[in-house]
Design a protein around this motif. Sequence first.
Motif, short mmCIF file in Angstrom:
data_model
loop_
_atom_site.label_atom_id
_atom_site.label_comp_id
_atom_site.label_asym_id
_atom_site.label_seq_id
_atom_site.Cartn_x
_atom_site.Cartn_y
_atom_site.Cartn_z
N GLY A 1 -0.38 0.28 7.38
CA GLY A 1 1.14 -0.24 7.24
C GLY A 1 1.14 -1.37 6.56
O GLY A 1 2.30 -1.99 6.38
N VAL A 2 -0.09 -1.79 6.09
CA VAL A 2 0.06 -3.21 5.31
C VAL A 2 0.26 -2.91 3.73
O VAL A 2 -0.81 -2.12 3.39
CB VAL A 2 -1.51 -3.86 5.43
CG1 VAL A 2 -1.51 -5.03 4.61
CG2 VAL A 2 -1.45 -4.01 6.75
N ILE A 3 1.02 -3.35 3.07
CA ILE A 3 1.63 -3.34 1.82
C ILE A 3 0.58 -3.74 0.94
O ILE A 3 0.05 -4.88 1.09
CB ILE A 3 2.91 -3.80 1.56
CG1 ILE A 3 3.93 -3.17 2.38
CG2 ILE A 3 3.30 -3.54 0.06
CD1 ILE A 3 5.41 -3.65 2.27
N LYS A 4 0.20 -3.00 -0.16
CA LYS A 4 -0.98 -3.44 -0.78
C LYS A 4 -0.72 -4.18 -2.14
O LYS A 4 -1.51 -4.71 -2.95
CB LYS A 4 -1.85 -2.14 -1.35
CG LYS A 4 -2.68 -1.68 -0.20
CD LYS A 4 -3.54 -0.57 -0.90
CE LYS A 4 -4.12 0.23 0.26
NZ LYS A 4 -5.29 1.29 -0.44
N SER A 5 0.48 -4.37 -2.74
CA SER A 5 0.64 -4.99 -3.86
C SER A 5 2.32 -5.41 -3.97
O SER A 5 3.13 -4.91 -3.15
CB SER A 5 0.57 -4.11 -5.11
OG SER A 5 1.48 -3.02 -4.98
N TYR A 6 2.45 -6.51 -4.50
CA TYR A 6 3.79 -7.50 -4.86
C TYR A 6 3.94 -7.47 -6.11
O TYR A 6 2.75 -8.02 -6.66
CB TYR A 6 3.97 -8.37 -3.85
CG TYR A 6 3.83 -7.95 -2.26
CD1 TYR A 6 5.15 -7.68 -1.75
CD2 TYR A 6 2.87 -8.19 -1.53
CE1 TYR A 6 5.05 -7.37 -0.51
CE2 TYR A 6 2.74 -7.88 -0.45
CZ TYR A 6 3.75 -7.46 0.34
OH TYR A 6 3.77 -7.09 1.86
#
Length: 258
Positions: free
Chosen positions: A192-197
């Motif tokens: 559940g950890v977002i990999k990009s912004y």
Amino acid sequence: MSSKFLSIAFMVVFGFAFSQEKVKYSDDEIHMLKAYYFNEGFNKPATGKVSTVIMKDGTEHKGYCKSIATKKGQITEIIFKDSITDKKSTYEATKIAEAYLYASGWEKFGKVTQKFSNYGMGKRNSVKKITSNDQIYFVNQKVSLKNKKDEKEFLMQLINPDFSQIISVYHDPFAKETQGFSIGGAPAIGGGVIKSYYIQKGDKVMWLHKSDFEENYDFLFGDNAVFMIKYPYKSVDWNWLSGLILEYTKMSMPENER
């Protein structure tokens, strides 16, 4: 040699030596850093709520957001139906300064379902953020999608509006998440950890992926020596990004502006 110069030089030398050792944090510090301070990212606007666009010339339009056109998930134009006349109008992102939209109920439902099927995600992300009826803030931004294309103007969702004074973070609609693991039919654990912004600091806007975090750590935080001493790269983790940006902002802003 001035005492001020000596103090700065000492701090830099001491900081370099100190940063070679991995810093240990208390349980409270780790809990604070692991918390997720970014707003929830949404990709589909609600069509039944009155939204707002503000043009670069200062004019304001309210209406129902009937549809959007996108490129790599970022908004290139918005089609509004006037809330009084029902007339449809198309607004290009290049002419819009900012927009206030609402998230689709179906997308909210999907995110809540995903959250409760993943224990790891449930610990990080708040249901309140997902189900909130607050308007979502979009701002015109000129960016190279995934750092590969020519820069173009899009409407991008700012997900750290409360602490974007130095570093602005924008939702990446195509971002992937780390995967958890499950046994049998049980809910997944972890992940559940977002990999990009998309990240903006000064005049530079970039797509930041988890795998490029170390390479860009100095760009993000290196102009604050005290922060770098307290949070050297080898002591932190990608999933602390929102907490790190929040701490960096607090440590970099004058006290009366925090």
